[in-house]
Design a protein around this motif. Structure first.
Motif, PDB file in Angstrom:
ATOM      1  N   ALA A  30       0.820  -1.215   0.000  1.00  0.00           N
ATOM      2  CA  ALA A  30       0.000   0.000   0.000  1.00  0.00           C
ATOM      3  C   ALA A  30       0.852   1.262   0.000  1.00  0.00           C
ATOM      4  O   ALA A  30       0.441   2.298  -0.539  1.00  0.00           O
ATOM      5  N   ALA A  31       2.046   1.203   0.590  1.00  0.00           N
ATOM      6  CA  ALA A  31       2.915   2.379   0.656  1.00  0.00           C
ATOM      7  C   ALA A  31       3.904   2.449  -0.494  1.00  0.00           C
ATOM      8  O   ALA A  31       4.682   3.394  -0.569  1.00  0.00           O
ATOM      9  N   ALA A  32       3.892   1.461  -1.387  1.00  0.00           N
ATOM     10  CA  ALA A  32       4.824   1.459  -2.515  1.00  0.00           C
ATOM     11  C   ALA A  32       4.377   2.450  -3.580  1.00  0.00           C
ATOM     12  O   ALA A  32       3.187   2.747  -3.728  1.00  0.00           O
ATOM     13  N   THR A  33       5.323   2.960  -4.339  1.00  0.00           N
ATOM     14  CA  THR A  33       5.011   3.887  -5.422  1.00  0.00           C
ATOM     15  C   THR A  33       4.529   3.118  -6.651  1.00  0.00           C
ATOM     16  O   THR A  33       4.736   1.912  -6.772  1.00  0.00           O
ATOM     17  N   SER A  85     -14.429   3.731   9.233  1.00  0.00           N
ATOM     18  CA  SER A  85     -13.140   4.187   8.717  1.00  0.00           C
ATOM     19  C   SER A  85     -12.298   4.749   9.853  1.00  0.00           C
ATOM     20  O   SER A  85     -12.825   5.344  10.800  1.00  0.00           O
ATOM     21  N   ILE A  86     -10.997   4.547   9.734  1.00  0.00           N
ATOM     22  CA  ILE A  86     -10.058   5.029  10.744  1.00  0.00           C
ATOM     23  C   ILE A  86      -9.553   6.406  10.319  1.00  0.00           C
ATOM     24  O   ILE A  86      -9.118   6.597   9.181  1.00  0.00           O
ATOM     25  N   ARG A  87      -9.619   7.358  11.218  1.00  0.00           N
ATOM     26  CA  ARG A  87      -9.184   8.706  10.899  1.00  0.00           C
ATOM     27  C   ARG A  87      -7.664   8.775  10.832  1.00  0.00           C
ATOM     28  O   ARG A  87      -6.968   8.189  11.664  1.00  0.00           O
ATOM     29  N   THR A  88      -7.176   9.489   9.850  1.00  0.00           N
ATOM     30  CA  THR A  88      -5.730   9.623   9.659  1.00  0.00           C
ATOM     31  C   THR A  88      -5.380  11.083   9.409  1.00  0.00           C
ATOM     32  O   THR A  88      -6.222  11.875   8.980  1.00  0.00           O
ATOM     33  N   LYS A  89      -4.126  11.407   9.661  1.00  0.00           N
ATOM     34  CA  LYS A  89      -3.629  12.753   9.407  1.00  0.00           C
ATOM     35  C   LYS A  89      -2.471  12.773   8.417  1.00  0.00           C
ATOM     36  O   LYS A  89      -2.131  13.829   7.899  1.00  0.00           O
ATOM     37  N   THR A  90      -1.853  11.644   8.180  1.00  0.00           N
ATOM     38  CA  THR A  90      -0.702  11.592   7.275  1.00  0.00           C
ATOM     39  C   THR A  90      -0.933  10.515   6.215  1.00  0.00           C
ATOM     40  O   THR A  90      -1.657   9.538   6.446  1.00  0.00           O
ATOM     41  N   SER A  91      -0.311  10.699   5.075  1.00  0.00           N
ATOM     42  CA  SER A  91      -0.401   9.689   4.016  1.00  0.00           C
ATOM     43  C   SER A  91       0.294   8.403   4.419  1.00  0.00           C
ATOM     44  O   SER A  91      -0.085   7.313   3.979  1.00  0.00           O
ATOM     45  N   ARG A  92       1.311   8.509   5.269  1.00  0.00           N
ATOM     46  CA  ARG A  92       2.006   7.322   5.750  1.00  0.00           C
ATOM     47  C   ARG A  92       1.061   6.432   6.553  1.00  0.00           C
ATOM     48  O   ARG A  92       1.092   5.206   6.430  1.00  0.00           O
ATOM     49  N   HIS A  93       0.207   7.037   7.354  1.00  0.00           N
ATOM     50  CA  HIS A  93      -0.790   6.279   8.112  1.00  0.00           C
ATOM     51  C   HIS A  93      -1.887   5.760   7.189  1.00  0.00           C
ATOM     52  O   HIS A  93      -2.394   4.639   7.356  1.00  0.00           O
ATOM     53  N   THR A  94      -2.258   6.554   6.198  1.00  0.00           N
ATOM     54  CA  THR A  94      -3.298   6.133   5.268  1.00  0.00           C
ATOM     55  C   THR A  94      -2.884   4.888   4.497  1.00  0.00           C
ATOM     56  O   THR A  94      -3.715   4.018   4.191  1.00  0.00           O
ATOM     57  N   ASN A  95      -1.601   4.777   4.182  1.00  0.00           N
ATOM     58  CA  ASN A  95      -1.103   3.642   3.406  1.00  0.00           C
ATOM     59  C   ASN A  95      -0.679   2.459   4.282  1.00  0.00           C
ATOM     60  O   ASN A  95      -0.019   1.553   3.788  1.00  0.00           O
ATOM     61  N   PHE A 150      -3.778  -1.506   8.279  1.00  0.00           N
ATOM     62  CA  PHE A 150      -5.129  -1.517   8.832  1.00  0.00           C
ATOM     63  C   PHE A 150      -6.073  -0.632   8.022  1.00  0.00           C
ATOM     64  O   PHE A 150      -7.229  -0.995   7.803  1.00  0.00           O
ATOM     65  N   LEU A 151      -5.585   0.526   7.575  1.00  0.00           N
ATOM     66  CA  LEU A 151      -6.424   1.377   6.730  1.00  0.00           C
ATOM     67  C   LEU A 151      -6.777   0.679   5.429  1.00  0.00           C
ATOM     68  O   LEU A 151      -7.922   0.725   4.962  1.00  0.00           O
ATOM     69  N   GLY A 153     -10.563  -0.721   4.105  1.00  0.00           N
ATOM     70  CA  GLY A 153     -11.091  -0.371   2.795  1.00  0.00           C
ATOM     71  C   GLY A 153     -11.391  -1.588   1.940  1.00  0.00           C
ATOM     72  O   GLY A 153     -12.409  -1.638   1.238  1.00  0.00           O
ATOM     73  N   LEU A 154     -10.531  -2.598   1.975  1.00  0.00           N
ATOM     74  CA  LEU A 154     -10.762  -3.811   1.195  1.00  0.00           C
ATOM     75  C   LEU A 154     -11.993  -4.569   1.688  1.00  0.00           C
ATOM     76  O   LEU A 154     -12.774  -5.082   0.889  1.00  0.00           O
TER      77      LEU A 154
END
Length: 231
Positions: free
Chosen positions: A93-96, A159-169, A172-173, A177-178
């Motif tokens: 999920a965090a890969a480009t 949904s889990i609240r996030t503040k950074t893209s690192r947490h979004t990826n 668990f997030l 979603g899946l």
């Protein structure tokens, strides 16, 4: 290895163990995955891609020997797919998009050699993430068990609240979603849906607080009405 995402980074204090200073490194290998201090996965994916391309050589040799397609698929699943999926729930999920494309090209090369369609990297990530999420949801002792919270409808997860893209990826997030997009009942993941009794309990709790802070007589009528409706 020091992981620090603060804007004003302070130099880490030296650590000494048994009168020997501990060397600070930018990355290290844990099991089969390479973890860097910025929590990016270029080095890890480069290592996986290099190993997978080396193993394509053996698949080409099997192709020259005219082995049945079934045996070649079994070889790919055991030797190459297992490598591509090593810790995939952590880094995919965090890969480009560039790194994902490098790995997908290896899969397409294997498809041309074998002569059949193979599961894509996205499909492998989805299947393994759902499998991992199912195990976590069935284990109350797991630290992430409480992150799978159903909505009052019982059909989706909160949904889990996030503040950074690192947490979004993070895993668990992505897993939440899946599961919400997959569509099967939450009971398939051992996640009990919210029952009407839970809703009634929450409603009565709100009324109780209203009783404490407002008019007692008016709220007695409200309690009587809610009990008749819900029960």
């Amino acid at each position: 290895m020091v992981v620090d995402f603060r804007r004003n980074r302070a130099p880490p204090s030296p650590i000494t163990l048994c009168d020997s200073p501990v060397t600070i490194v930018d990355s290290f290998r844990f099991l089969v995955s390479i973890i860097t201090q910025d929590l990016k996965w270029e080095l890890n994916i480069s290592s996986i891609t290099k190993k997978a391309q080396q193993r394509l050589f053996f698949l080409r040799q099997l192709k020259k020997l005219n082995l049945p397609k079934t045996m070649m698929v079994n070889f790919y699943t055991a030797i190459m797919e297992s490598l591509l999926c090593s810790s995939i729930t952590v880094w995919y999920a965090a890969a480009t998009a560039k790194d994902k494309g490098r790995l997908q090209r290896v899969i397409r090369s294997a498809e041309r050699l074998i002569g059949c369609n193979l599961p894509s990297l996205q499909d492998l990530f989805a299947s393994r993430s759902l499998k991992r999420a199912k195990k976590i949801a069935a284990d109350p002792s797991h630290p992430g068990h409480k992150l799978f919270v159903p909505l009052p409808s019982g059909r989706r997860l909160r949904s889990i609240r996030t503040k950074t893209s690192r947490h979004t990826n993070s895993f668990f997030l992505s897993a939440v979603g899946l599961i919400n997009r997959a569509g099967p009942p939450l009971t398939d993941y051992n996640i009990p849906p919210v029952t009407p009794l839970h809703t009634a309990h929450a409603t009565l709790t709100v009324i109780f607080h209203f009783v404490v802070t407002h008019h007692f007589v008016t709220c007695c009528y409200l309690v009587h009405f809610m009990l008749n409706v819900l029960f």
